[in-house]
Design a protein around this motif. Structure first.
Motif, mmCIF file in Angstrom:
data_model
loop_
_atom_site.group_PDB
_atom_site.id
_atom_site.type_symbol
_atom_site.label_atom_id
_atom_site.label_comp_id
_atom_site.label_asym_id
_atom_site.label_seq_id
_atom_site.Cartn_x
_atom_site.Cartn_y
_atom_site.Cartn_z
ATOM 1 N N UNK A 1 0.843 -1.195 0.000
ATOM 2 C CA UNK A 1 0.000 0.000 0.000
ATOM 3 C C UNK A 1 0.880 1.247 0.000
ATOM 4 N N UNK A 2 0.394 2.325 -0.604
ATOM 5 C CA UNK A 2 1.083 3.614 -0.512
ATOM 6 C C UNK A 2 0.912 4.169 0.896
ATOM 7 N N UNK A 3 1.862 4.973 1.333
ATOM 8 C CA UNK A 3 1.815 5.620 2.655
ATOM 9 C C UNK A 3 1.502 4.620 3.758
ATOM 10 N N UNK A 4 2.278 3.516 3.865
ATOM 11 C CA UNK A 4 1.976 2.510 4.896
ATOM 12 C C UNK A 4 2.294 3.024 6.297
ATOM 13 N N UNK A 5 1.517 2.546 7.232
ATOM 14 C CA UNK A 5 1.738 2.868 8.640
ATOM 15 C C UNK A 5 1.338 1.651 9.456
ATOM 16 N N UNK A 6 1.971 1.466 10.597
ATOM 17 C CA UNK A 6 1.695 0.309 11.445
ATOM 18 C C UNK A 6 1.222 0.757 12.816
ATOM 19 N N UNK A 7 0.449 -0.117 13.456
ATOM 20 C CA UNK A 7 -0.009 0.104 14.823
ATOM 21 C C UNK A 7 0.257 -1.173 15.606
ATOM 22 N N UNK A 8 0.903 -1.037 16.765
ATOM 23 C CA UNK A 8 1.325 -2.179 17.576
ATOM 24 C C UNK A 8 0.296 -2.457 18.661
ATOM 25 N N UNK A 9 -0.035 -3.739 18.842
ATOM 26 C CA UNK A 9 -1.003 -4.175 19.845
ATOM 27 C C UNK A 9 -0.366 -5.197 20.783
ATOM 28 N N UNK A 10 -1.003 -5.387 21.927
ATOM 29 C CA UNK A 10 -0.485 -6.344 22.906
ATOM 30 C C UNK A 10 -0.673 -7.786 22.454
ATOM 31 N N UNK A 11 -1.781 -8.080 21.742
ATOM 32 C CA UNK A 11 -2.066 -9.443 21.287
ATOM 33 C C UNK A 11 -2.743 -9.398 19.927
ATOM 34 N N UNK A 12 -2.676 -10.520 19.210
ATOM 35 C CA UNK A 12 -3.388 -10.630 17.959
ATOM 36 C C UNK A 12 -4.893 -10.579 18.143
ATOM 37 N N UNK A 13 -5.377 -11.129 19.234
ATOM 38 C CA UNK A 13 -6.810 -11.094 19.515
ATOM 39 C C UNK A 13 -7.292 -9.637 19.578
ATOM 40 N N UNK A 14 -6.532 -8.810 20.301
ATOM 41 C CA UNK A 14 -6.904 -7.401 20.412
ATOM 42 C C UNK A 14 -6.830 -6.696 19.067
ATOM 43 N N UNK A 15 -5.821 -7.019 18.276
ATOM 44 C CA UNK A 15 -5.665 -6.373 16.970
ATOM 45 C C UNK A 15 -6.865 -6.670 16.075
ATOM 46 N N UNK A 16 -7.341 -7.910 16.089
ATOM 47 C CA UNK A 16 -8.493 -8.259 15.266
ATOM 48 C C UNK A 16 -9.777 -7.617 15.784
ATOM 49 N N UNK A 17 -9.979 -7.623 17.092
ATOM 50 C CA UNK A 17 -11.158 -6.945 17.648
ATOM 51 C C UNK A 17 -11.138 -5.466 17.287
ATOM 52 N N UNK A 18 -9.978 -4.840 17.415
ATOM 53 C CA UNK A 18 -9.855 -3.411 17.144
ATOM 54 C C UNK A 18 -10.154 -3.093 15.691
ATOM 55 N N UNK A 19 -9.583 -3.867 14.792
ATOM 56 C CA UNK A 19 -9.725 -3.577 13.370
ATOM 57 C C UNK A 19 -11.163 -3.725 12.899
ATOM 58 N N UNK A 20 -11.806 -4.833 13.263
ATOM 59 C CA UNK A 20 -13.157 -5.073 12.760
ATOM 60 C C UNK A 20 -14.179 -4.149 13.409
ATOM 61 N N UNK A 21 -14.032 -3.869 14.688
ATOM 62 C CA UNK A 21 -15.010 -2.986 15.332
ATOM 63 C C UNK A 21 -14.841 -1.541 14.881
ATOM 64 N N UNK A 22 -13.630 -1.153 14.469
ATOM 65 C CA UNK A 22 -13.422 0.219 14.012
ATOM 66 C C UNK A 22 -13.839 0.414 12.558
ATOM 67 N N UNK A 23 -13.635 -0.601 11.713
ATOM 68 C CA UNK A 23 -13.957 -0.452 10.291
ATOM 69 C C UNK A 23 -15.417 -0.751 9.988
ATOM 70 N N UNK A 24 -16.042 -1.593 10.799
ATOM 71 C CA UNK A 24 -17.442 -1.965 10.565
ATOM 72 C C UNK A 24 -18.273 -1.587 11.784
ATOM 73 N N UNK A 25 -19.535 -1.331 11.549
ATOM 74 C CA UNK A 25 -20.457 -1.000 12.634
ATOM 75 C C UNK A 25 -21.876 -1.207 12.163
ATOM 76 N N UNK A 26 -22.820 -0.660 12.906
ATOM 77 C CA UNK A 26 -24.222 -0.787 12.494
ATOM 78 C C UNK A 26 -24.399 -0.219 11.088
ATOM 79 N N UNK A 27 -25.085 -0.979 10.245
ATOM 80 C CA UNK A 27 -25.305 -0.558 8.869
ATOM 81 C C UNK A 27 -24.293 -1.124 7.902
ATOM 82 N N UNK A 28 -23.156 -1.601 8.420
ATOM 83 C CA UNK A 28 -22.145 -2.228 7.575
ATOM 84 C C UNK A 28 -22.429 -3.722 7.461
#
Length: 399
Positions: free
Chosen positions: A101-128
């Motif tokens: 991807x252009x302009x890549x950036x990373x975000x560090x999490x304590x666990x993979x479980x948290x990273x997946x919860x964070x990503x899906x709950x932030x990108x999707x929500x009611x109506x998605x």
């Protein structure tokens, strides 16, 4: 007490189905050869795919990180806990894994479980609408549930079924989510076809590369790099306690996506940052993974994978067609699987039994996890033990 009685009955029901999970205690560092519950054993249970968990350079880096930054972070990333070690690691991860991807950036999490919860709950929500592979990891399933989006589950790896679901959807926001390497089968998702659908339908494609990062692709950059994918629709999640040998996880995507996670991902905002020493050690791990030593370890691992595929095919049980470090052997019933795992344990081999609900009923299996720290002599022992168990099983059936 009635509440305790209900739990005790529930535990009895678990026992009756052969589904009780039991922990084992490692007395030494994670390695191919270790001491577990006081006994020497060859471990085929860990996800330490490159054999880095006990690497001297990482041990030294962890100690140096503690000397520089202390034992704990002291707070969340947004309230005082974001150290120079965390910031440097995020830069390192973006440079190492962000070529898709252009302009890549990373975000560090304590666990993979948290990273997946964070990503899906932030990108999707009611109506998605969130489109999830049927065999996705539990963390992706839970992230989908917590997102409050409409969740559509498509059959494992079935791109045609996914396409039909996308065609029928009128959701403004669509998110396709899949593991890259599936942890209980070892197969790889049809990544290029998933991306084509994501671009066609204007959807995000979230790929959890927990079992590909460090192992697959040029320099171990992961399954996305192996497939030579490049798109702003891609969001990569990776873990750092498997091939990287340390702990934590990360998300890599376009800078705008990561900034959105910083602002909206509750599992990131409302938790204490991981110890800076771990981040410092992961940066050291990336240098090994992407260097000559990493290439050599991956080459040895590929040799072990090829040999294991061959030896599992010689058994009376059913191997799964996997070209990755995850080599499952389907036994069938819970009882037979536990019995075979116990026989291998008696031979000094730790090969875990995987049972429902982790896998479908009737497909209980042994999961052979290979590491670059294993030797061909270790596989000799595994092959001999499986052969003895097969002979014993055949003799018992004949009797």
């Amino acid at each position: 007490m009635e509440l305790l009685r209900q739990l005790e009955q529930g535990l009895k029901d678990i026992d009756a189905q052969g589904l009780r999970r039991r922990r084992r205690t490692a007395d030494t560092a994670c390695a191919a050869h270790m001491t577990v519950d006081g006994r020497p054993i060859v471990g085929f249970a860990s996800n330490d795919y490159l054999g880095l968990a006990a690497h001297p350079q990482l041990i030294d880096a962890l100690a140096e990180g503690a000397r520089r930054y202390g034992a704990g972070s002291g707070g969340s990333h947004l309230l005082g806990g974001h150290s120079r070690a965390h910031a440097q690691l995020e830069d390192d991860l973006a440079a190492f894994a962000g070529g898709f991807v252009d302009a890549p950036r990373a975000l560090y999490f304590s666990t993979g479980y948290m990273a997946n919860l964070a990503t899906l709950t932030a990108l999707a929500g009611r109506g998605a609408t969130l489109f999830s592979d049927a065999l996705n990891h539990a963390s992706l399933i839970d992230g989908a549930r917590l997102s409050r989006a409409d969740v559509k589950i498509y059959p494992h790896g079935d791109v045609d079924a996914l396409s039909a679901l996308l065609d029928a959807s009128d959701a403004e926001t669509k998110v396709i989510v899949s593991d890259t390497v599936f942890s209980m089968d070892g197969d790889v998702a049809p990544l290029a076809r998933l991306l084509a659908l994501a671009e066609q339908h204007g959807a995000w494609l979230v790929l959890d590369d927990a079992h590909g990062f460090g192992v697959l692709g040029p320099l171990g950059r992961g399954a996305i790099a192996e497939a030579a994918l490049r798109s702003p629709h891609l969001v990569m999640v990776g873990t750092l306690g498997k091939a990287a040998g340390v702990s934590g996880a990360f998300v890599v995507a376009h800078d705008t996506v990561i900034e959105w996670l910083v602002q909206r991902a509750r599992p990131y905002i409302f938790t204490t940052a991981s110890t800076p020493a771990s981040a410092f050690a992961v940066s050291a791990s990336l240098r090994i993974i992407g260097g000559e030593e990493g290439d050599a370890r991956r080459a040895h691992l590929r040799e072990l994978i090829a040999r294991t595929r061959t030896l599992l095919k010689r058994t009376p049980w059913q191997p799964v067609d996997s070209h990755t470090a995850v080599q499952p052997l389907i036994i069938g019933s819970n009882e037979a699987t536990l019995a075979l795992a116990a026989e291998l344990d008696h031979a000094g081999l730790w090969v875990p039994a995987i049972r429902p609900p982790t896998v479908p009923v009737g497909t209980s299996r042994l999961r052979v996890s290979l590491s670059a720290a294993h030797s061909h002599e270790d596989l000799d022992r595994l092959e001999a033990a499986l052969s003895r168990a097969a002979d014993a099983s055949a003799a018992q059936e004949a009797a």
